[in-house]
Design a protein around this motif. Structure first.
Motif, PDB file in Angstrom:
ATOM      1  N   SER A  57       0.847  -1.183   0.000  1.00 44.00           N
ATOM      2  CA  SER A  57       0.000   0.000   0.000  1.00 44.00           C
ATOM      3  C   SER A  57       0.886   1.237   0.000  1.00 44.00           C
ATOM      4  CB  SER A  57      -0.903   0.005   1.233  1.00 44.00           C
ATOM      5  OG  SER A  57      -1.711   1.161   1.258  1.00 44.00           O
ATOM      6  N   SER A  59       0.492   5.757   0.149  1.00 45.01           N
ATOM      7  CA  SER A  59      -0.300   6.978   0.245  1.00 45.01           C
ATOM      8  C   SER A  59       0.674   8.147   0.279  1.00 45.01           C
ATOM      9  CB  SER A  59      -1.142   6.954   1.525  1.00 45.01           C
ATOM     10  OG  SER A  59      -1.775   8.193   1.724  1.00 45.01           O
ATOM     11  N   LYS A  61       1.363  12.661  -0.214  1.00 43.70           N
ATOM     12  CA  LYS A  61       0.882  14.040  -0.291  1.00 43.70           C
ATOM     13  C   LYS A  61       2.036  14.908  -0.768  1.00 43.70           C
ATOM     14  CE  LYS A  61      -2.476  13.657   3.405  1.00 43.70           C
ATOM     15  NZ  LYS A  61      -2.849  14.051   4.750  1.00 43.70           N
ATOM     16  N   GLY A 103       4.557  10.856   2.973  1.00 50.84           N
ATOM     17  CA  GLY A 103       3.990   9.633   2.438  1.00 50.84           C
ATOM     18  C   GLY A 103       4.044   8.496   3.444  1.00 50.84           C
ATOM     19  N   SER A 105       4.006   4.049   3.489  1.00 52.00           N
ATOM     20  CA  SER A 105       4.041   2.802   2.735  1.00 52.00           C
ATOM     21  C   SER A 105       3.826   1.638   3.684  1.00 52.00           C
ATOM     22  CB  SER A 105       5.366   2.643   1.978  1.00 52.00           C
ATOM     23  OG  SER A 105       6.456   2.516   2.872  1.00 52.00           O
TER      24      SER A 105
END
Length: 138
Positions: A57, A59, A61, A103, A105
């Motif tokens: 996964s 995510s 910014k 971010g 992970s």
């Protein structure tokens, strides 16, 4: 842990003279590899033991652009470890100390046949080192 330092390369920029967004993901991976090496459990050691570490996964910014030839400081923090999954947080700062990217992970560990490793059982020394990195709860 020491922050990982990445010097922005000219080829990482796009026609707007800023770093293309895809490069930040590569920098996260560079910083993760460095983080594990600082723990004494580099990917070369893990792979020699038959463990690979895919990402499960991601995510991110993007806060502000980075430019050639800035040196970007990347701080990696272990935020959670379940014994099966490893969760990392990344903060990237430009030379002025401004946050340019954050971010997260998530990774698991597998053997070469694809079987998920339970680190507490399969690599207990590594699991112990990871638990020692977790932030203490108040």
């Amino acid at each position: 842990m020491e922050a990982y330092q990445h010097t922005v390369q000219y080829y990482e920029t796009d026609q707007m003279s800023i770093v293309h967004h895809s490069n930040y993901i590569r920098w996260m991976e560079e910083a993760r590899v460095d983080y594990l090496a600082q723990l004494g459990w580099g990917l070369d050691r893990l792979e020699a033991l038959g463990a690979v570490s895919p990402i499960t996964s991601l995510s991110v910014k993007y806060k502000q652009p980075t430019l050639f030839p800035q040196v970007i400081s990347i701080q990696v923090t272990l935020t959670r470890f379940t014994g099966v999954r490893l969760y990392l947080h990344y903060v990237m700062e430009n030379p002025q100390g401004e946050i340019v990217f954050e971010g997260d992970s998530e990774h698991c560990f597998q053997d070469r046949s694809g079987r998920i490793l339970r680190l507490n059982k399969d690599l207990p020394a590594f699991a112990q080192v990871l638990r020692e990195q977790l932030p203490t709860q108040p």
